[in-house]
Enzyme design. Structure first.
Site, PDB file in Angstrom:
ATOM      1  N   HIS A  34      25.440 -58.865  -4.965  1.00 53.43           N
ATOM      2  CA  HIS A  34      27.056 -58.227  -3.574  1.00 53.43           C
ATOM      3  C   HIS A  34      27.799 -59.577  -3.626  1.00 53.43           C
ATOM      4  CE1 HIS A  34      22.987 -56.254  -2.529  1.00 53.43           C
ATOM      5  NE2 HIS A  34      23.742 -55.164  -2.245  1.00 53.43           N
ATOM      6  N   GLN A 151      24.478 -44.399 -10.665  1.00 51.44           N
ATOM      7  CA  GLN A 151      24.921 -44.588  -9.593  1.00 51.44           C
ATOM      8  C   GLN A 151      27.234 -44.725  -9.543  1.00 51.44           C
ATOM      9  OE1 GLN A 151      23.989 -46.182  -5.901  1.00 51.44           O
ATOM     10  NE2 GLN A 151      25.403 -47.305  -6.489  1.00 51.44           N
ATOM     11  N   MET A 182      19.318 -58.620  -9.516  1.00 55.65           N
ATOM     12  CA  MET A 182      19.256 -58.769  -8.076  1.00 55.65           C
ATOM     13  C   MET A 182      19.036 -57.247  -8.110  1.00 55.65           C
ATOM     14  SD  MET A 182      20.747 -62.651  -7.544  1.00 55.65           S
ATOM     15  CE  MET A 182      20.199 -64.040  -7.998  1.00 55.65           C
TER      16      MET A 182
END
Ligand code: PAF
Length: 289
Positions: A34, A151, A182
């Site tokens: 992220h 997605q 991750m």
């Protein structure tokens, strides 16, 4: 920003003064993957907005919504360190108030197989929240990891099909030193499962090595990928397939090639490790795995 109204006011103000907004939507439990999205947004935007919202709509009834890892204070520090300016986080009842009844439902090849088949309703939840967030935040660009490849393909399709005025920026999967992609769900793995998990990355690398050595049978590659995963984990993967990265249509028998240039090939894997499902994927026609 903890209300939709305050976030929308800021959106309007940023628009008025002509700022380029980079947006990183997340469900929290942030990891360096992220953070790499936020850093990329930082480099390409005037203002970086990130959201943390564990979206109930994308979890099935027997899934991990309640126990999904949550750490708002830790996440806030990580976002700040990566260069985020604005954190938007609000409650499910604010996002889906009483009377809410309009959903974005992806249909077609992208939303029929793989994660869509294993998790009915999941992409309806993802598409609905992503469109809502894009409307509320109004970014110039929005950043998504390639790790959740289906997605990403569905979000790109939605933005194109519904003329949403945003540029979707796909970003590379960030891996642990041993190759494990991750994911916030890696936190669920026991020490033993964590030690076994990088076998997914090794299986994807082995598939890439087979292609480099000249293998052009999609069926043979699929069989070998599946058998590498079965021998590492003792159970078959939910799926291990070679697909077209834009449509998620499985490749036919022979991998298409023109003048020694391979067609785009994405190998996608979902593997159960105990009760945790790990997803990973890799482009087999490109370097860099
Ligand atoms: O990838 C995620 O974390 C979520 O699916 C997203 C895009 C933030 C929507 O809830």
């Amino acid at each position: 920003m903890t209300s939709l109204e305050s976030m929308a006011r800021l959106r309007d103000e940023l628009r008025r003064v002509g700022k380029r907004v980079g947006f990183v939507p997340t469900m929290g439990a942030l990891h360096p993957g992220h953070q790499s999205l936020v850093e990329r947004a930082r480099a390409e935007s005037d203002v970086v907005v990130s959201s943390i919202f564990v979206n109930p709509l994308q979890f099935g009834p027997s899934e991990d919504f309640e126990r999904y890892p949550r750490d708002l204070d830790g996440d806030r520090a990580k976002l700040e360190a990566a260069g985020c300016d604005v954190l938007f986080t609000t409650s499910p009842s604010a996002m889906y108030p009483h009377g809410f009844q309009t959903y974005v439902v992806p249909e077609g090849s992208l939303a029929a197989r793989f994660e869509a088949a294993v998790r009915p309703g999941h992409f309806r939840g993802v598409a609905t929240i992503v469109l809502k967030l894009l409307n509320i935040v109004g970014p110039t660009r929005a950043y998504f990891g390639r790790k959740d490849a289906q997605q990403l393909a569905i979000v790109k399709r939605m933005v194109s099909d519904l003329n949403v005025p945003v540029q979707i920026v796909p970003c590379p999967t960030v891996r642990e030193p041993d190759g494990l992609a991750m994911s916030s769900r890696n936190a669920y793995l026991s020490a033993e499962q964590r030690a076994a998990a990088p076998a997914i990355y090794r299986a994807l690398r082995a598939a890439r090595a087979r292609i480099c050595k000249g293998e052009r049978s999609a069926a043979a590659l699929r069989t070998e990928l599946t058998s590498d995963l079965r021998s590492a984990f003792g159970v078959d993967p939910d799926y291990a397939e070679l697909v077209d990265p834009a449509s998620f249509e499985p490749l036919g028998e022979a991998i298409p090639e023109q003048r020694n240039v391979l067609a785009p090939i994405l190998a996608i894997v979902a593997q159960r490790v105990g009760t945790t499902r790990l997803l990973d994927n890799a482009r087999l026609d490109e370097d860099g795995l």
